[in-house]
Write a protein that holds these residues in place. Sequence first.
Motif, PDB file in Angstrom:
ATOM      1  N   LEU A 102       0.829  -1.211   0.000  1.00  0.00           N
ATOM      2  CA  LEU A 102       0.000   0.000   0.000  1.00  0.00           C
ATOM      3  C   LEU A 102       0.861   1.258   0.000  1.00  0.00           C
ATOM      4  O   LEU A 102       0.513   2.265  -0.636  1.00  0.00           O
ATOM      5  N   ASN A 103       1.999   1.189   0.688  1.00  0.00           N
ATOM      6  CA  ASN A 103       2.857   2.359   0.857  1.00  0.00           C
ATOM      7  C   ASN A 103       4.110   2.331  -0.011  1.00  0.00           C
ATOM      8  O   ASN A 103       5.024   3.142   0.176  1.00  0.00           O
ATOM      9  N   SER A 104       4.160   1.374  -0.963  1.00  0.00           N
ATOM     10  CA  SER A 104       5.302   1.240  -1.886  1.00  0.00           C
ATOM     11  C   SER A 104       6.621   1.113  -1.136  1.00  0.00           C
ATOM     12  O   SER A 104       7.642   1.690  -1.514  1.00  0.00           O
ATOM     13  N   GLN A 105       6.613   0.313  -0.073  1.00  0.00           N
ATOM     14  CA  GLN A 105       7.813   0.054   0.703  1.00  0.00           C
ATOM     15  C   GLN A 105       8.363  -1.325   0.356  1.00  0.00           C
ATOM     16  O   GLN A 105       7.675  -2.157  -0.229  1.00  0.00           O
ATOM     17  N   GLU A 106       9.619  -1.573   0.742  1.00  0.00           N
ATOM     18  CA  GLU A 106      10.304  -2.819   0.406  1.00  0.00           C
ATOM     19  C   GLU A 106       9.428  -4.033   0.703  1.00  0.00           C
ATOM     20  O   GLU A 106       8.822  -4.104   1.762  1.00  0.00           O
ATOM     21  N   PRO A 107       9.287  -4.965  -0.262  1.00  0.00           N
ATOM     22  CA  PRO A 107       9.995  -5.056  -1.538  1.00  0.00           C
ATOM     23  C   PRO A 107       9.214  -4.463  -2.716  1.00  0.00           C
ATOM     24  O   PRO A 107       9.373  -4.927  -3.855  1.00  0.00           O
ATOM     25  N   PHE A 108       8.379  -3.462  -2.472  1.00  0.00           N
ATOM     26  CA  PHE A 108       7.511  -2.895  -3.506  1.00  0.00           C
ATOM     27  C   PHE A 108       7.877  -1.449  -3.855  1.00  0.00           C
ATOM     28  O   PHE A 108       7.019  -0.672  -4.263  1.00  0.00           O
ATOM     29  N   GLU A 109       9.138  -1.099  -3.691  1.00  0.00           N
ATOM     30  CA  GLU A 109       9.548   0.263  -4.002  1.00  0.00           C
ATOM     31  C   GLU A 109       9.232   0.581  -5.467  1.00  0.00           C
ATOM     32  O   GLU A 109       9.404  -0.245  -6.351  1.00  0.00           O
ATOM     33  N   GLY A 154      11.930 -14.589  -0.783  1.00  0.00           N
ATOM     34  CA  GLY A 154      10.704 -14.207  -1.470  1.00  0.00           C
ATOM     35  C   GLY A 154       9.476 -14.236  -0.592  1.00  0.00           C
ATOM     36  O   GLY A 154       8.422 -13.736  -0.984  1.00  0.00           O
ATOM     37  N   TRP A 155       9.594 -14.800   0.612  1.00  0.00           N
ATOM     38  CA  TRP A 155       8.463 -14.793   1.537  1.00  0.00           C
ATOM     39  C   TRP A 155       8.355 -13.431   2.223  1.00  0.00           C
ATOM     40  O   TRP A 155       9.367 -12.864   2.676  1.00  0.00           O
ATOM     41  N   GLY A 156       7.131 -12.940   2.352  1.00  0.00           N
ATOM     42  CA  GLY A 156       6.926 -11.687   3.065  1.00  0.00           C
ATOM     43  C   GLY A 156       7.299 -11.771   4.526  1.00  0.00           C
ATOM     44  O   GLY A 156       7.754 -10.781   5.119  1.00  0.00           O
ATOM     45  N   THR A 157       7.121 -12.930   5.132  1.00  0.00           N
ATOM     46  CA  THR A 157       7.432 -13.070   6.559  1.00  0.00           C
ATOM     47  C   THR A 157       8.937 -13.109   6.806  1.00  0.00           C
ATOM     48  O   THR A 157       9.386 -12.755   7.895  1.00  0.00           O
ATOM     49  N   ARG A 158       9.705 -13.521   5.810  1.00  0.00           N
ATOM     50  CA  ARG A 158      11.166 -13.398   5.931  1.00  0.00           C
ATOM     51  C   ARG A 158      11.540 -11.912   5.914  1.00  0.00           C
ATOM     52  O   ARG A 158      12.355 -11.458   6.726  1.00  0.00           O
ATOM     53  N   GLN A 159      10.943 -11.159   4.999  1.00  0.00           N
ATOM     54  CA  GLN A 159      11.208  -9.721   4.948  1.00  0.00           C
ATOM     55  C   GLN A 159      10.792  -9.047   6.249  1.00  0.00           C
ATOM     56  O   GLN A 159      11.482  -8.153   6.762  1.00  0.00           O
ATOM     57  N   GLN A 160       9.672  -9.498   6.822  1.00  0.00           N
ATOM     58  CA  GLN A 160       9.199  -8.922   8.078  1.00  0.00           C
ATOM     59  C   GLN A 160      10.193  -9.171   9.207  1.00  0.00           C
ATOM     60  O   GLN A 160      10.489  -8.277  10.016  1.00  0.00           O
ATOM     61  N   PHE A 161      10.733 -10.387   9.265  1.00  0.00           N
ATOM     62  CA  PHE A 161      11.745 -10.694  10.272  1.00  0.00           C
ATOM     63  C   PHE A 161      12.993  -9.835  10.073  1.00  0.00           C
ATOM     64  O   PHE A 161      13.547  -9.288  11.035  1.00  0.00           O
ATOM     65  N   MET A 162      13.441  -9.720   8.817  1.00  0.00           N
ATOM     66  CA  MET A 162      14.631  -8.914   8.536  1.00  0.00           C
ATOM     67  C   MET A 162      14.401  -7.460   8.940  1.00  0.00           C
ATOM     68  O   MET A 162      15.296  -6.805   9.504  1.00  0.00           O
ATOM     69  N   ASP A 163      13.221  -6.945   8.670  1.00  0.00           N
ATOM     70  CA  ASP A 163      12.925  -5.560   9.043  1.00  0.00           C
ATOM     71  C   ASP A 163      12.884  -5.393  10.561  1.00  0.00           C
ATOM     72  O   ASP A 163      13.330  -4.365  11.094  1.00  0.00           O
TER      73      ASP A 163
END
Length: 343
Positions: A102-109, A154-163
Amino acid sequence: MSERPTSRRRYLKGAASVSAIGLTGCLGGGGGDYVDMRVGSSTQGSTVFQTSQAIQRVLREQSDSVRWDTQTTGGDPASTRIYDQGDLEAYGMTNYTVKNALNSQEPFEDEDLDVPYQGFTYFVRDDHFVALDGTGIETTDDLLGRDVYLLQPGWGTRQQFMDAMDEDPDLKEELTENVVNIDTGDVAGAAEEGRIEAILSYGANEVNLPTWMAETGARVDLHSVEVTDQFQDVFEQSNLVSYYEKDTYGYEQDVGDTFQGWNLLFQYFFDPDLSADAVYEVLEIAYEHYESVQEGQPAFFPYGEEPEHFVTAIESDFLPVHPGAADFYEDHDLWDDSWERGD
């Protein structure tokens, strides 16, 4: 019966979307008098996929107006993009990933993506670390510099953990120094061959593990990893995760007495173009036939006994709630006036 709703997005993007749907199956389309819901469901072996498959089976048994069609996509970011292309009517994932889209934030820049309405909560995930016996890994401090699996790329929950780990950049750098990047379906073999020493695992609704982790546990000996103060500080300070401690569950071996980790909430999101009647029917069948769904996914919430599970992940100041879900919540005294009702 409900007619398949006309989607403006389908007409605008249909031609450009055929290549993307090659990842997930055939293009949707109601061949009869029903609403076709193609549902983005991550990867085979995940709890998201297992749950979607179980719902699909029961809806096909109980509904003559809604066709739920589980689509594997490779992960939450992929589901988000495939939905934007008009090739999904719903998907299951965390609010975090949808907010990033929604906010064009990683990984959707630099991407301007359509996102659907909020629907209903379907599981609470208990993320935690386990290590292979004999590795000498007992605490999260021992993970630093080791061969650790941090979920599928590629999993969103991996990105969430990294963030979340960005709360302590130095700690994150040490933890990810030798991260193992493979698909979940390859984890059991890699662990058996000694290429993985510890795993970011998870359980669902305090009932079971995903298929890929259950297979891993059947092939190697594991034990839970104690969370040290510096990791606990990260999980407690981050607004992306919620720290917990609870009794272990799900493993067919003794991994210890306690899990320490962080919770993630998942919900189904529905296209605004889907009719209110169709979405209402999905919730109604989940409510009335949850025991049948549990035959395929034991971790499915007992909504008929505890309907409050439907709304655990619903947030105010986020996206509107699909009108079909809103009608259901009003009929079952679950509606919160702080939520916005979708058009």
